[in-house]
Scaffold this active site. Structure first.
Site, mmCIF file in Angstrom:
data_model
loop_
_atom_site.group_PDB
_atom_site.id
_atom_site.type_symbol
_atom_site.label_atom_id
_atom_site.label_comp_id
_atom_site.label_asym_id
_atom_site.label_seq_id
_atom_site.Cartn_x
_atom_site.Cartn_y
_atom_site.Cartn_z
ATOM 1 N N MET A 1 45.596 48.085 21.668
ATOM 2 C CA MET A 1 44.954 49.375 21.921
ATOM 3 C C MET A 1 45.692 50.188 22.965
ATOM 4 S SD MET A 1 40.910 48.429 21.745
ATOM 5 C CE MET A 1 41.029 47.099 22.906
ATOM 6 N N ALA A 2 46.573 49.556 23.724
ATOM 7 C CA ALA A 2 47.250 50.276 24.797
ATOM 8 C C ALA A 2 48.595 49.635 25.078
ATOM 9 C CB ALA A 2 46.394 50.278 26.072
ATOM 10 N N VAL A 4 51.031 48.657 28.237
ATOM 11 C CA VAL A 4 50.832 48.376 29.657
ATOM 12 C C VAL A 4 52.169 48.474 30.384
ATOM 13 C CG1 VAL A 4 49.849 46.780 31.344
ATOM 14 C CG2 VAL A 4 49.012 46.786 28.979
ATOM 15 N N LYS A 19 47.859 51.556 32.085
ATOM 16 C CA LYS A 19 47.586 51.355 30.660
ATOM 17 C C LYS A 19 47.499 52.711 29.976
ATOM 18 C CE LYS A 19 45.657 46.788 30.426
ATOM 19 N NZ LYS A 19 44.826 45.952 29.541
ATOM 20 N N ASP A 112 35.722 43.394 23.200
ATOM 21 C CA ASP A 112 37.009 42.753 22.931
ATOM 22 C C ASP A 112 37.246 41.598 23.899
ATOM 23 O OD1 ASP A 112 39.329 42.385 21.488
ATOM 24 O OD2 ASP A 112 40.499 43.831 22.647
#
Length: 873
Positions: A1-2, A4, A19, A112
């Site tokens: 989702m991201a 880092v 992030k 999550d």
């Protein structure tokens, strides 16, 4: 989702974790909603929750900042030790439960929980990524991000309700996920595993986890009972709160004498094995190249009459000869089954020219279909007598009994088409659905109630009033963002069926594409327009074409064909020159489909469009010196054109994701916001005039088709310099700006022309009468040599060089083929090649094969569904 990044907080002189949300996720959520919801999570203060330092938006990027933790994640420790000591696993789980119970009481569900999001610092557990958790409250329920259709979570740890796409996901989903994590800490693997995400989800929904104590006798009964309670399928059967889960782990009497006894565990284990045997059968069958089916019959010992033959699934594959090599790269599909299952049509190559081929099931060879040159996206009429397809800028049809093909409508960039039983064809163009009579005429738009999404891959249901379609957020091609919907063609009313893409209907089932190269099957009522049972993985190992387009099709009498993995092609950038044809690496990008490559004037950078899972359909820039590939647009992008000084790029955005459709200009180094130069659809910037203040472009106009215009930066109204009843495209200015090369279909097929660049500075429009034809056997996508003396163009799959006479006027001195079998995709819009500034090398997109092309066929595929127990009741 991201993504880092390790960053340095300059104000406090400390390392932090920065992030940045993935652009496709950020585009769906939106900055305003993200920043509003993250305020809630920013106020979570707990010793086992990683705090949030900061958050914000920069251009189109959404980010948040967290502490940099020196240590390791729980995933790292499990990978190293496999199984943790029981008391250590319970201690970590209890700390995490304390954190998520605190968050739940403050209205936040994590969604999550997994070992990667549990950090271990000085022996203490810290739960990370509450920064993008979704706020859960009845008052704000209507504004939660779940309404966007985004699916957050990891398959191994998803609760059944989360895996099935339920919008009302509560804190009990986090309880389930932590149960999976504790299970993995104790046994070394999560409760459910599988080769694909869809296979795992199928097991999550249908199976029971294996008993813990059977595999590790040192696990106390109360710990197993607590884990089993957390892993119940129904939320109502789990712990009411995370705190109750923690209490059960500490209570040695928990589960004693109740339903969590050993007998129940054994029964659950047996049921799990039985279910696994059923769901594993189709995959085992597919691994065999040819399955010979023996029907009951012939001699029957001890009986007077033979039993009736039983229909069984029959699997076999076809390897195509080199003379008819299949082309998998297509907008929508590359093959189609006739309704009666007797004929397979696919896109192939005949020499260097693409066309459609037919292969009868009862024959060993394939034959070309006359009149289908450059054809793609085949689809049959309901009675099987006609074959529809796209070719160039036309939707066409040809009788299967023979004869010439005839045009149906003028369209471009078709993303799927389907022929209804009312003789109306539904097709997708530029993310919208259109209808047109099979007899021909002007297309009519289907009402689009959700303008922020793209509607592609239509399939008309029986009765012709409704159609299946794939719904994707604009600018995204990620499969986990794709949904299947049923749309009413008259009103645009749409109901969502579930997640997936490319759905087709036959034999009371939907078959559609899922993640990880899978096909799924789901019982479906065409009259009720809704599923009648859960989705199940039908096949694995299905090839991908384009970004996320699985290659398969169905007949109405029980045949299914698909392209197995390994029979398709990947695409690569190649440079052809004196040293041969060399692949240009795209670091970090594999398996992508590529379009619209454009070289910067200094030759260092290449802008191009990537179409791939996780990459959307955006423009990216390859820096050949730095060996980096950087995203240039978010929310879609096509047809990049470098300014003459290399500082800016013009490009087209089809619309959606909060952006208007039109031609944009932005600094190549991505400083500053994009500037909308000309609003509209069907626009393709092509060339900058000297001075970099005006752009030549091709535009699709309602009455005259594609014409060529000029737009000055700062103006809103273009000047049309080539406008006729024919299609004109691919405009390219000579280096000195005095001549214009372009393509036109005035002769019935596209040829390349050159004319003086007059009428631009406010003068009258220039028609085709002043143009000199350069090509003689078809051609398009012209490019100029750096010295302006040669026009290169595409003829078939070859590059031809036409050297111009240096005398007065425009005349061709000679023509010669300079590269064979290289560039494809000749049409009025895309230009999939370029010339390096040194004039010695060509840049083009090539296909890299992965073995001989094959097509797999399954007869009586519904029997597979029945064996899996997934058929409608």
């Amino acid at each position: 989702m991201a993504t880092v990044y390790l960053a340095q907080d300059l104000r406090h002189d400390r390392p932090v974790a920065l992030k940045v949300l993935r652009p496709e996720l950020a585009a769906v959520i939106g900055a305003e909603r993200f920043l509003a919801e993250i305020k809630t999570t920013a106020n979570l203060q707990h010793p086992h929750i990683l705090p949030l330092f900061d958050s914000g938006a920069s251009d189109s990027f959404l980010f948040y900042v967290m502490p940099y933790v020196e240590g390791e994640s729980l995933r790292d420790r499990i990978a190293r030790e496999k199984q943790l000591p029981v008391d250590e696993a319970v201690r970590i789980a209890t700390q995490v439960l304390s954190a998520i119970d605190y968050a739940h009481r403050h209205g936040v569900v994590h969604r999550d929980i997994k070992p990667e999001n549990i950090l271990l610092h000085d022996g203490s557990a810290l739960v990370a990524d509450f920064g993008i958790a979704l706020a859960v409250s009845t008052a704000g329920g209507s504004t939660r991000m779940t309404e966007t259709g985004m699916s957050l979570g990891t398959p191994h740890y998803m609760s059944p309700e989360q895996a099935m796409g339920e919008r009302e996901v509560t804190g009990k989903s986090d309880v389930y996920a932590l149960g999976c994590v504790l299970y993995e800490m104790l046994l070394g693997e999560p409760p459910f595993t599988g080769p694909t995400a869809q296979a795992i989800i199928a097991r999550v929904v249908t199976e029971e986890p294996r008993a813990l104590a059977v595999q590790r006798k040192t696990i106390p009964p109360h710990v197993e009972a607590a884990v089993r309670t957390a892993l119940q399928k129904l939320p109502a059967d789990r712990f009411k709160t995370a705190a109750q889960f923690a209490e059960a782990l500490a209570d040695t009497k928990f589960g004693a004498g109740g339903s969590g006894g050993a007998g129940a565990t054994a029964a659950q284990t047996g049921a799990s094995r039985k279910s696994a045997a059923l769901t594993g059968w189709p995959g085992a069958a597919i691994s065999v190249g040819v399955v010979v089916a023996t029907l009951a019959g012939g001699f029957a010992f001890g009986r007077r009459t033979a039993p009736k033959p039983v229909a069984v699934p029959v699997h076999f594959t076809i390897t195509l000869p080199e003379s008819t090599t299949q082309v998998a790269r297509c907008c929508g599909r590359a093959q189609a089954f006739s309704p009666d299952g007797s004929t397979l049509v696919f896109v192939g190559m005949r020499g260097s020219k693409g066309m459609l081929y037919r292969r009868s099931v009862g024959r060993l060879d394939a034959e070309p279909i006359p009149g289908t040159e450059e054809g793609s996206i085949p689809f049959f009429s309901p009675d099987g007598r006609w074959l529809g397809f796209a070719a160039g800028d036309k939707l066409r049809k040809v009788a299967m009994s023979g004869g010439p093909s005839t045009p149906i409508a003028t369209v471009t960039e078709v993303a799927g088409a389907s022929w209804g039983d009312d003789d109306v064809i539904v097709f997708s163009r530029e993310g919208k659905l259109w209808t047109v009579s099979a007899a021909g005429g002007s297309p009519r738009g289907v009402p689009m109630l959700d303008s922020a999404s793209r509607y592609i891959f239509p399939f008309v249901l029986p009765g012709a009033k409704w159609a299946l379609t794939t719904i994707r957020p604009s600018g995204s091609s990620a499969l986990d963002a794709s949904r299947i919907g049923v749309i009413e063609l008259a009103s645009g009313k749409i109901d969502t069926v579930g997640f997936g893409t490319r759905a087709e209907y036959a034999s009371r089932h939907l078959v559609f594409a899922g993640a990880d190269n899978t096909l799924l099957v789901q019982p479906f009522s065409a009259s009720g327009r809704k599923p009648t049972g859960p989705a199940t993985v039908l096949l694995g190992g299905v090839s991908l074409s384009g970004s996320t387009n699985h290659e398969f099709s169905l007949s109405t009498n029980g045949w299914l064909e698909y392209m197995p993995s390994g029979s398709s092609t990947n695409e690569a950038l190649r440079a052809s020159g004196p040293t041969g044809r060399n692949v240009i690496a795209l670091p970090g990008r594999t398996g992508d489909n590529l379009e619209d490559p454009a070289i910067s004037p200094d030759g260092r950078r290449i802008a191009l469009r990537l179409l791939a899972s996780g990459a959307g359909q955006d423009l990216w820039i390859l820096d050949r010196q730095q060996a980096t590939v950087t995203r240039f647009t978010v929310g879609g992008g096509q047809a990049p054109v470098w300014s003459r000084d290399g500082r800016r790029i013009a490009y087209f955005i089809p619309g959606g994701s909060g952006q208007s459709s039109g031609i944009y200009v932005r600094a190549a180094d991505q400083t500053g916001a994009p500037q909308l130069v000309l609003a509209g659809t069907g626009l393709h910037p092509a060339s900058w005039l000297p001075g970099d203040r005006e752009l030549v472009f091709a535009g699709d106009r309602p009455k005259t088709g594609y014409d060529i215009g000029v737009i000055a930066l700062g103006d809103s109204v273009p000047r049309w310099i080539l406008n006729s009843e024919f299609n004109e495209g691919h405009p390219q200015l000579s280096p000195d700006g005095r001549r214009l090369a372009f393509s036109s279909d005035r002769t019935g097929k596209f040829e390349v022309y050159v004319q003086p660049m007059a009428g631009v500075a406010g003068g009258p429009a220039v028609g085709l009468v002043a143009a000199t034809q350069i090509s003689t056997e078809g051609g398009g996508s012209p490019r100029w040599s750096p010295d302006g003396r040669t026009v290169y163009y595409i003829q078939g799959a070859s590059i031809v060089a036409a050297t111009l006479d240096p005398g007065v006027g425009i005349a061709v001195a000679n023509r010669k083929t300079v590269m064979e079998d290289g560039v494809t995709d000749l049409n009025v819009t895309n230009v999939n090649w370029d010339i390096f500034p040194d004039g010695k090398q060509f840049l083009y997109i090539d296909q890299v094969g992965q073995g001989l092309p094959r097509i797999a066929l399954i007869q009586n595929w519904v029997q597979m569904v029945k064996a899996m127990g997934a058929a409608p009741k």
